[in-house]
Design a protein around this motif. Structure first.
Motif, PDB file in Angstrom:
ATOM      1  N   LEU A  23       0.826  -1.214   0.000  1.00 54.45           N
ATOM      2  CA  LEU A  23       0.000   0.000   0.000  1.00 54.45           C
ATOM      3  C   LEU A  23       0.861   1.265   0.000  1.00 54.45           C
ATOM      4  O   LEU A  23       0.636   2.182  -0.798  1.00 54.45           O
ATOM      5  N   ALA A  24       1.875   1.309   0.867  1.00 58.19           N
ATOM      6  CA  ALA A  24       2.711   2.520   0.931  1.00 58.19           C
ATOM      7  C   ALA A  24       3.468   2.718  -0.377  1.00 58.19           C
ATOM      8  O   ALA A  24       3.707   3.846  -0.801  1.00 58.19           O
ATOM      9  N   SER A  65      -2.367   7.594   0.492  1.00 57.51           N
ATOM     10  CA  SER A  65      -3.482   6.743   0.916  1.00 57.51           C
ATOM     11  C   SER A  65      -3.115   5.970   2.166  1.00 57.51           C
ATOM     12  O   SER A  65      -3.962   5.731   3.027  1.00 57.51           O
ATOM     13  N   TYR A  66      -1.863   5.553   2.240  1.00 59.29           N
ATOM     14  CA  TYR A  66      -1.433   4.820   3.428  1.00 59.29           C
ATOM     15  C   TYR A  66      -1.613   5.691   4.668  1.00 59.29           C
ATOM     16  O   TYR A  66      -2.180   5.265   5.671  1.00 59.29           O
ATOM     17  N   ARG A  67      -1.169   6.920   4.548  1.00 60.23           N
ATOM     18  CA  ARG A  67      -1.279   7.831   5.684  1.00 60.23           C
ATOM     19  C   ARG A  67      -2.747   8.038   6.077  1.00 60.23           C
ATOM     20  O   ARG A  67      -3.111   7.955   7.253  1.00 60.23           O
ATOM     21  N   PRO A  78      -9.738   3.007  -3.923  1.00 64.07           N
ATOM     22  CA  PRO A  78      -9.217   2.021  -4.862  1.00 64.07           C
ATOM     23  C   PRO A  78      -7.793   1.571  -4.520  1.00 64.07           C
ATOM     24  O   PRO A  78      -7.403   0.452  -4.872  1.00 64.07           O
ATOM     25  N   GLU A  79      -7.032   2.421  -3.798  1.00 64.17           N
ATOM     26  CA  GLU A  79      -5.642   2.048  -3.483  1.00 64.17           C
ATOM     27  C   GLU A  79      -5.581   0.821  -2.581  1.00 64.17           C
ATOM     28  O   GLU A  79      -4.669   0.005  -2.697  1.00 64.17           O
ATOM     29  N   ILE A  80      -6.567   0.704  -1.679  1.00 61.03           N
ATOM     30  CA  ILE A  80      -6.579  -0.453  -0.776  1.00 61.03           C
ATOM     31  C   ILE A  80      -6.776  -1.724  -1.591  1.00 61.03           C
ATOM     32  O   ILE A  80      -6.076  -2.728  -1.404  1.00 61.03           O
ATOM     33  N   LYS A  81      -7.699  -1.659  -2.533  1.00 62.46           N
ATOM     34  CA  LYS A  81      -7.941  -2.826  -3.386  1.00 62.46           C
ATOM     35  C   LYS A  81      -6.695  -3.164  -4.199  1.00 62.46           C
ATOM     36  O   LYS A  81      -6.306  -4.323  -4.313  1.00 62.46           O
TER      37      LYS A  81
END
Lengths: 285, 428
Positions: free
Chosen positions: B206-207, B213-215, B229-232
């Motif tokens: 993720l990072a 998005s991670y933050r 969508p970044e988590i997916k």
């Protein structure tokens, strides 16, 4: 000479029992083998394997070499600590349990079953729940960070089990025996010393084996209530194995585990037979 | 000359100590003493804190360290017991958001003055600084840093795949893994089977895809980001990684498979910087592997911070207070941080320490450079898998989802993303 014949069912039983025994002993075999292999040998090969040459040095390091932070004295001082806690706590909790078991089974008084119930309730309380109360007790008695404090904890907590064991054994003793003694003028403790205790060896072996193993292997109280040089052997063992960001010292760890397990192993070797006999003594009457 | 201690003299002495802002006077009056508890009892951790204690004694202090063998739970139990007993240690090891949580249980020491005197704040990563001053005041000090998303590459696996460059983005990473796979590397990604191990794969994914998005999702638990969508995408990347891993690794420590990694049977390893020390102690050489920052899709290093720290508990005794001050000064001292990191294989918290000299490995230099770059581009974030991003309860419920996803390949990335958001909701 008569040839021995075995029924197929018997062979099957032996086979199954041997398989179970092998499965149970396999981890021990791995520990014993690893206690004789060097760390590099294990890291460069696999966790399971024969020693290329016998690294007896693991035992020397485990006994008196490895470091727990600033102290590099191996497992030896911690073994002594464990003995200093386990032996008195086992004796005290067994004797007190015998007296308590005798009182609630043969010396009926008002509310005896309530007291018995409350004492044995201790068996079901999770260890973590008792941490804070013990913290307060140790603070107020000034026994924080002492082996005496651990003896106190294990003696009192052991009472739940020892009272249960002894009470269940003593209920089978005929009341007439006690009544006769009382008519002869014997009091509570005289009956206990002269009649109950001589009848008790089987159940005393059970409680001693149980308490000894339990207290020797205890970790949470040992690590919470004592520090550094005062800690029992279980804490030292974890110190050896808990490095997450470091390569585990498998060889020395294994050797230390074997040394630390010896006292309980010996207790079982000598007391095991009586242990089962004592536990079932009441059951078959 | 003998000095008789009278009550008047004591009173005068303490009044003087109070009156004078220069702490040196008070320190001169008593011998600094420090009671400390930590988990660091064995291996390089034990060696490093022992060395720190020696320095403390060299400065004239009395060092009373109680290692609490075991894991965090045991240390927390002990800390709680000591606080309740009214006898907290002068300082104890504690990290991440637990610092804020525990600072509500017992009074802590205000370290602002010592920190200011050392000019420490300017050289610490901002996210890290925030963790150590939860109420706006410094109450704890970070001591050493590890990156949890370093990429270790097996030289032999690289040779098999005829590759010589570390991948920078996830696409390059995936290419290299494919190449390794077709060149006969059995498992292009090396793995252990513990919870942090699985967690590290997700946080690195993720990072690396999006530090922002991670933050938002992991550190700030922003609902929108958690459903973004970044988590997916991260879960999709984790599935790829999981497919390249050996599924027959149970709850094993990552070091169990180091030989297979060095032999080129396993290709790449996403692990904390501490793996360097582990590899070295296992008898492997630096020629056996390469080390690079974890994949980052925007090309700039992403640094997942894992930092060990000390928290300081209020004590009334003058000698303990002097000890706390001395300890704080030592922990922030560049020379001490150098000594400590050189023993453990971590990097100093201070970004102004020069790592070009002897005693530092290339891996440590790479890591330190990555941290500097990551701070400059605001891509230094806090590790979830190593209890830096969230309190323990929240971390546990998030890692539950991740570790199940890694092991159960019937779970789809979309499902995993929903589960993660749900887990956060219920743990809140």
């Amino acid at each position: 000479m008569r040839e021995r014949t075995y029924a197929p069912s018997r062979i099957l039983i032996y086979l199954v029992v041997s398989l179970i025994a092998a499965a149970w002993l396999a981890p021990l075999a791995v520990v014993v083998l690893n206690s004789l292999r060097t760390n590099e040998e294990i890291a460069q090969g696999s966790m399971i394997g024969w020693p290329q040459h016998f690294a007896w040095s693991n035992y020397a390091a485990a006994w008196s070499g490895f470091c727990v932070a600033e102290t590099c004295a191996g497992i030896r001082p911690y073994m002594l600590n464990s003995a200093l806690v386990t032996i008195p706590a086992t004796i005290f909790s067994t004797l007190l349990g015998a007296v308590a078991g005798y009182a609630v089974s043969l010396w009926r008084f008002r509310g005896d079953s309530w007291i018995y119930g409350i004492v044995t309730l201790g068996i079901f309380l999770p260890q973590q729940m008792r941490l804070l109360p013990w913290t307060i007790v140790l603070r107020d008695t000034g026994l924080m960070n002492t082996l005496t404090g651990l003896v106190l904890i294990h003696t009192i907590q052991g009472l739940s089990f020892t009272t249960l064991f002894c009470r269940n054994y003593y209920v089978a003793i005929p009341h007439e025996l006690i009544r006769a003694a009382r008519i002869d003028g014997a009091g509570f403790f005289r009956v206990f010393w002269r009649i109950i205790l001589p009848l008790s060896p089987p159940i005393l072996v059970v409680t001693v084996v149980w308490q000894f193993t339990h207290i020797w292997n205890e970790f949470l109280y040992g690590v919470t209530f004592t520090t550094g040089q005062q800690q029992p052997v279980t804490a030292a063992l974890i110190a050896l194995s808990a490095a997450v960001a470091d390569i585990p010292q498998h060889g020395v760890q294994s050797a230390a585990v074997i040394i630390a397990a010896l006292p309980t192993l010996l207790i079982y070797l000598f007391g095991g037979r009586y242990f089962v006999r004592g536990l079932t003594a009441g059951a078959v009457k | 000359m003998t000095i008789t201690v009278t009550r008047r003299r004591l009173l005068a002495g303490s009044a003087a100590a109070l009156a004078l802002p220069a702490f040196a006077r008070a320190q001169g009056a008593v011998t600094p003493r420090l009671t400390a508890i930590s988990q660091w009892s064995a291996g390089s951790d034990g060696a490093a804190i022992t060395a720190l204690g020696k320095k403390f004694e060299e400065k004239g202090g009395i060092w009373q360290h109680s290692p609490v063998p075991g894991f965090t739970t045991e240390m927390m139990n002990k800390l709680r017991a000591q606080i309740i007993a009214g006898d907290p240690p002068a300082c104890s090891q504690l990290k991440g958001p637990e610092i804020a949580a525990w600072s509500k249980i017992a009074p802590t020491v205000d370290l602002d003055a010592v920190v200011a005197a050392a000019g420490y704040e300017k050289v610490v990563a901002p996210d890290l600084a925030k963790l150590h001053k939860p109420g706006g005041k410094w109450i704890a000090l970070p001591l050493q840093i590890y990156s949890t998303n370093m990429l270790f590459l097996s030289k032999r696996a690289m040779d098999k795949a005829k590759a010589d460059k570390a991948p920078v983005t996830w696409a390059e990473f995936n290419d290299l893994a494919e190449k390794m796979k077709s060149a006969g590397v059995a498992y292009p990604v090396a793995n252990g089977g513990t919870r942090p191990d699985d967690g590290q794969k997700f946080e690195a994914a993720l990072a690396g895809i999006s530090p922002a998005s991670y933050r938002a999702a992991i550190m700030d638990l922003d609902k929108k980001a958690l459903e973004g969508p970044e988590i997916k995408a991260a879960f999709t990347q984790v599935r790829k990684i999981a497919d390249w891993m050996d599924p027959n690794v149970g709850a094993q420590h990552f070091s169990t498979n180091l030989k297979r990694f060095v032999d080129g049977d396993m290709g790449m390893m996403i692990m904390g910087g501490w793996a360097q020390g582990v590899l070295r102690n296992a008898g492997f050489k630096f020629e056996d592997f390469m080390i690079a920052p974890g994949p980052s899709d925007n090309g700039k290093p992403v640094f997942l911070l894992n930092a060990d720290a000390f928290i300081f508990w209020q004590r009334k005794e003058a000698d303990l207070q002097a000890g706390q001050k001395l300890m704080a000064q030592l922990v922030m001292d560049p020379a001490i941080q150098t000594m400590y990191s050189q023993i453990t294989g971590s990097i100093p918290v201070r970004t102004d320490v020069d790592l070009s000299g002897e005693g530092w490995s290339d891996g440590q230099r790479t890591t330190a450079a990555a941290l500097k770059d990551a701070i400059a581009s605001n891509q230094a974030v806090l590790s979830l898998a190593h209890n830096m991003a969230q309190e323990n309860g929240m971390t546990a419920s998030m890692i539950d989802v991740i570790t199940e996803y890694v092991k159960n390949k019937t779970i789809k990335p979309e499902q995993a993303a929903t589960r993660l958001a749900d887990a956060v909701e219920s743990a809140r």
